[in-house]
Design a protein around this motif. Structure first.
Motif, short mmCIF file in Angstrom:
data_model
loop_
_atom_site.label_atom_id
_atom_site.label_comp_id
_atom_site.label_asym_id
_atom_site.label_seq_id
_atom_site.Cartn_x
_atom_site.Cartn_y
_atom_site.Cartn_z
N UNK A 134 0.95 -1.30 0.10
CA UNK A 134 0.01 -0.03 -0.04
C UNK A 134 0.68 1.34 -0.14
N UNK A 135 0.75 2.11 -0.93
CA UNK A 135 1.48 3.44 -0.96
C UNK A 135 0.81 4.58 -1.02
N UNK A 136 1.18 5.65 -0.05
CA UNK A 136 0.50 6.69 0.08
C UNK A 136 0.92 7.88 -0.64
N UNK A 137 0.22 8.56 -1.31
CA UNK A 137 0.63 9.67 -2.04
C UNK A 137 -0.45 10.91 -2.07
N UNK A 138 0.36 12.00 -2.14
CA UNK A 138 -0.61 13.16 -2.31
C UNK A 138 -1.54 13.46 -3.48
N UNK A 139 -0.69 12.83 -4.69
CA UNK A 139 -1.32 13.17 -5.92
C UNK A 139 -1.17 11.93 -6.86
N UNK A 140 -2.09 11.78 -7.68
CA UNK A 140 -1.93 10.47 -8.49
C UNK A 140 -2.08 11.01 -10.14
N UNK A 141 -1.22 10.40 -10.80
CA UNK A 141 -1.49 10.71 -12.35
C UNK A 141 -1.57 9.44 -13.19
N UNK A 142 -2.94 9.46 -13.54
CA UNK A 142 -3.35 7.98 -14.09
C UNK A 142 -2.83 8.07 -15.82
N UNK A 143 -1.99 7.28 -16.18
CA UNK A 143 -1.40 7.17 -17.50
C UNK A 143 -1.57 5.86 -18.05
N UNK A 144 -2.58 5.26 -18.08
CA UNK A 144 -2.68 3.69 -18.33
C UNK A 144 -3.06 3.52 -19.80
#
Ligand SMILES: Cc1cc2nc3c(=O)[nH]c(=O)nc-3n(C[C@H](O)[C@H](O)[C@H](O)COP(=O)(O)OP(=O)(O)OC[C@H]3O[C@@H](n4cnc5c(N)ncnc54)[C@H](O)[C@@H]3O)c2cc1C
Length: 410
Positions: A128-138
């Protein structure tokens, strides 16, 4: 907690990661590097995009494709008219990763949910990774589209074009359904391997610029070049807007955007492919109505220009493209209801951010917001730059400097 998680390691994810690294914003990137190109494009395929439009985006354009050609002793680079083998693009992408991104974790993201100050990203490894922002580039792969009319066929008789990296497994007679680049090139490659092939297209085949495509820019007169300049997605002033103005595309009416995002530049084949298809292999024009299995073969019912017809084949390849639909991304299920959508694609603001604060979408799913260039490598620079501008806003950077945001731990 990391500052940014990038989901996807194709041209868009890698370009964004290169920009994050350039600004020393801690990030992690997940996905299989260049997998669409490595595992899903047919062997022997050539890119339809020109050399200058196939650059991954490092900050300051440090590592364009031309530089990769130079560094690896390939002497035949040209901005226009170069036919890039898919394998070369894969090697370029992996070298780009090595020089400008660093480690990529090949894990799949299986769940994404919100936390008080960002997101929890769950991987197929259980991490499990915590992140402030996520960029979806799938990319487009999850959005594969197979027409309803083919539903009657068992899976051994039917595949999508993206399932056919290795065409050597196909024998007998193959029907390729579609009229775009993927259909035309797959049919040409099969024919050249000695496999019987029929192309089933809805209408007469269309070709992009069959006369000019292969002529280097320098061989054209100045007047010809002014009249018909080359832009990222192809030559001619009519392509200028779709190619070069993604920032303005966002302001078109929603219905126009939905239409133009996916209908512009297709379905048609590159001019340089024409001589490998036209008059070389059988093309049946008609609308696919239904499909069934009969005596171990696929039988397609077609409404042709002269009335009903049928086409029998040992295998059918649906080269019928992709449809952006966030419902197909299983890892998004918990957030789906909170993401405002246009059709089934996300509504994005000028920084590619969705209605879920901190959640960005780039590449194929962003085409209804920024236009057809987001379907091509050419859009990587615009997307990476815009996303970076957003995540490096002064407030975000200030927090980072103050240490309110914890530094990357992995
Ligand atoms: C047949 C075909 C030919 C094409 N030819 C051209 C061309 O000549 N020129 C051009 O510019 N464009 C071409 N394109 C368009 C091409 O799709 C884009 O240019 C480009 O690959 C998009 O990059 P991307 O990074 O958005 O997606 P992709 O390259 O598809 O990369 C997606 C990444 O996401 C990762 N991923 C997916 N799901 C998850 C998950 N749940 N967790 C973690 N990682 C995940 C994958 O592992 C991969 O790393 C072509 C497309 C097709 C299908």
């Amino acid at each position: 907690m990391v500052e940014v998680v990038v989901i996807g390691a194709g041209p868009y994810g890698l370009s964004t990661a290169a920009h994050l690294r350039g600004l020393q914003i801690p990030f992690r990137i997940f996905g299989k590097p260049m997998t669409l190109w490595r595992d899903n494009m047919p062997k022997g395929m050539l890119l339809k995009s020109d050399g200058f439009a196939s650059n991954l985006a490092a900050p300051d354009n440090e590592f364009p494709l031309s530089r990769f050609y130079e560094d690896t002793g390939r002497r035949d680079y040209s901005d226009i008219g170069l036919r890039i083998p898919v394998q070369t693009l894969v090697e370029y992408g992996l070298e780009f990763q090595r020089r400008h991104v660093g480690a990529v974790d090949p894990s799949q993201v299986v769940r994404l949910s919100r936390t008080a100050d960002g997101f929890e990203v769950v991987l197929d490894t259980g991490e499990q990774v915590l992140a402030r922002k996520v960029v979806v580039a799938v990319g487009p792969l999850a959005f594969r589209h197979v027409p309803e009319a083919l539903a009657g066929l068992p899976s051994r008789l039917l595949s999508h074009s993206s399932d056919n990296h290795d065409l050597s497994r196909l024998k007998g007679h193959v029907a390729v359904v579609g009229g775009g680049q993927s259909a035309l090139e797959t049919a040409a490659l099969l024919h050249e391997r000695g496999v019987g092939v029929t192309l089933l297209a809805r209408r007469k085949l269309l070709w992009f610029d069959p006369a000019n495509e292969d002529r280097p820019q320098t061989e054209r007169s100045l007047l010809a070049r002014v009249r018909r300049p080359n832009f990222g997605l192809g030559p001619g002033w009519r392509t200028w807007f779709w190619s070069e103005a993604p920032h303005a595309f966002r302001h078109l009416p929603a219905t126009t955007r939905m239409d133009k995002a996916f209908s512009t530049f297709g379905p048609a084949g590159s001019g340089w492919l024409k001589h490998r298809v036209d008059g070389v292999l059988p093309v049946q024009i008609g609308r696919l109505m239904a499909a069934r299995e009969q005596n171990g073969q696929a039988v397609l019912s077609v409404m042709g220009v002269d009335g009903p017809a049928s086409l029998a084949a040992d295998h059918v390849i649906a080269a019928t493209g992709y449809k952006a639909d966030l419902r197909r991304l299983g890892f998004l299920s918990e957030l789906l209801d909170d993401i405002d959508r246009i059709g089934h694609a996300p509504v994005l603001d000028s920084g590619f951010e969705s209605s879920v604060a901190g959640l960005h979408f780039i590449g194929y799913a962003s085409a209804p917001s920024f236009g057809p260039s987001m379907r091509f490598i050419y859009g990587t620079r615009f997307a990476a730059t815009r996303v970076m501008r957003r995540v490096s806003r002064p407030s975000f950077r200030r927090d980072l400097a103050r240490g309110t945001l914890q530094q990357q731990t992995a």
